[in-house]
Write a protein that holds these residues in place. Structure first.
Motif, short mmCIF file in Angstrom:
data_model
loop_
_atom_site.label_atom_id
_atom_site.label_comp_id
_atom_site.label_asym_id
_atom_site.label_seq_id
_atom_site.Cartn_x
_atom_site.Cartn_y
_atom_site.Cartn_z
N TYR A 218 32.63 84.01 43.26
CA TYR A 218 31.23 84.36 43.36
C TYR A 218 30.94 84.50 44.84
O TYR A 218 31.21 83.57 45.62
N ALA A 239 24.94 77.83 45.95
CA ALA A 239 24.97 76.83 44.88
C ALA A 239 23.65 76.82 44.11
O ALA A 239 23.63 76.65 42.89
N GLU A 240 22.53 77.00 44.81
CA GLU A 240 21.23 77.02 44.16
C GLU A 240 21.02 78.29 43.33
O GLU A 240 20.30 78.27 42.32
N LEU A 242 23.45 80.12 41.75
CA LEU A 242 24.35 80.26 40.60
C LEU A 242 23.74 79.64 39.35
O LEU A 242 23.15 78.56 39.40
N SER A 244 25.48 78.55 36.79
CA SER A 244 26.33 77.41 36.40
C SER A 244 27.27 77.05 37.54
O SER A 244 28.47 77.37 37.51
N PRO A 245 26.77 76.42 38.61
CA PRO A 245 27.63 76.10 39.75
C PRO A 245 28.80 75.20 39.40
O PRO A 245 29.80 75.17 40.10
N CYS A 248 32.55 76.28 39.36
CA CYS A 248 33.27 76.54 40.61
C CYS A 248 33.84 75.26 41.21
O CYS A 248 33.32 74.16 40.99
N ASN A 250 34.24 72.51 43.87
CA ASN A 250 33.09 71.92 44.54
C ASN A 250 33.31 71.54 46.00
O ASN A 250 32.35 71.28 46.72
N PHE A 272 32.64 81.32 46.50
CA PHE A 272 32.91 80.17 45.64
C PHE A 272 34.04 80.56 44.71
O PHE A 272 34.03 81.65 44.13
N GLU A 274 36.02 80.18 41.24
CA GLU A 274 35.87 79.70 39.88
C GLU A 274 37.06 78.82 39.50
O GLU A 274 38.19 79.12 39.87
#
Length: 276
Positions: A218, A239-240, A242, A244-245, A248, A250, A272, A274
């Protein structure tokens, strides 16, 4: 440790002022191109001896420019970088010679006409990677990139210039709260298509050839410098955005650089990865 020096964020775009470094500028491959047309063709049609002298002068001029800019970032550019810098300048003048890493666009998310992020798939391929740990994040990127640069230019089993690909990426690692960036930074260069089947071996034993698997990322574009503050901000922003963060990884992210960060139209991306 073998040291060269620059501030790296990738390729693309024009360079800095020919008279000297721009204030707070960072140098990349593309800064070299600011010299390519005017300064590298000053010599005219002199004798072979004169041309040889001019090439040496060009190398010195480019080296001194890099040294001036790097000095402001507590980075040393050593004399042995003169030839690689000259090689990248002469071999990388045309944009058509820069091969972009292929990917498949899977999805795009927009809001009110603004692109928030893209979902892409990058296929399996060979990368040349080096992991550095210096006193600062910027120095880690710098010294790692300069060693990759030597590999691209000549310090490989072919003894030849391999070709430039974009983007140059750096793998950055953070704590779980995404508030601190580790100074352990991996600089990675995607091998051009013609070298994917049989990658030339690096002379530098700390440069590792790795096969990265097919990966879904992403990615969000951002402009401006790539330092610890901006990277943390970009990680938290994506992160905010997405949906469904949690899908990914972390604590490991990629900064992809296409454009000289001293240029007014800089192009960077945060990626990011997946989870497999």
């Amino acid at each position: 440790m073998d040291r060269g020096g620059c501030q790296m964020s990738g390729g693309g775009g024009g360079g800095g002022d020919r008279g000297g470094p721009e204030e707070h500028g960072m140098i990349t491959l593309e800064d070299l191109e600011s010299f390519s047309e005017d300064q590298l063709s000053d010599s005219g049609n002199g004798s072979l001896e004169e041309e040889g002298e001019t090439m040496e002068e060009d190398e010195d001029r480019l080296l001194h420019y890099w040294q001036d800019v790097a000095r402001g970032h507590q980075v040393e550019v050593t004399e042995d970088m003169a030839e690689p810098i000259q090689q990248l300048t002469t071999n990388n003048q045309g944009r058509s010679q820069r091969e972009h890493i292929p990917f498949t666009l899977l999805a795009r998310k927009e809001k009110c006409g603004e692109l928030l992020y893209e979902k892409r798939q990058y296929e399996k391929g060979h990368w040349a990677c080096i992991t550095m740990r210096e006193d600062t994040y910027e120095q880690s990127i710098c010294y790692g990139f300069m060693r990759i640069m030597r590999y691209i230019c000549q310090q490989n089993s072919l003894g030849d210039y391999l070709g430039m690909t974009l983007p140059i990426v750096t793998v950055v690692r953070t704590d779980e709260s995404h508030s601190v960036v580790s100074h352990d930074v991996t600089v990675a260069y995607f091998l051009p298509a013609e070298h994917q089947a049989q990658p030339p071996q690096p002379e530098d034993s700390e440069i590792i050839l790795e096969i990265w698997p097919t990966t879904t990322v992403y990615t969000r574009t951002f402009s401006g410098p790539t330092n610890e503050v901006t990277i943390i901000n970009q990680i938290n922003t994506l992160a905010e955005l997405l949906d469904s963060p949690g899908v990914c990884i972390n604590d490991s992210f990629i900064v992809a650089g296409y454009t000289n960060p001293a240029h007014s139209n800089r192009h960077n991306e945060i990626w990011f990865l997946e989870r497999p």
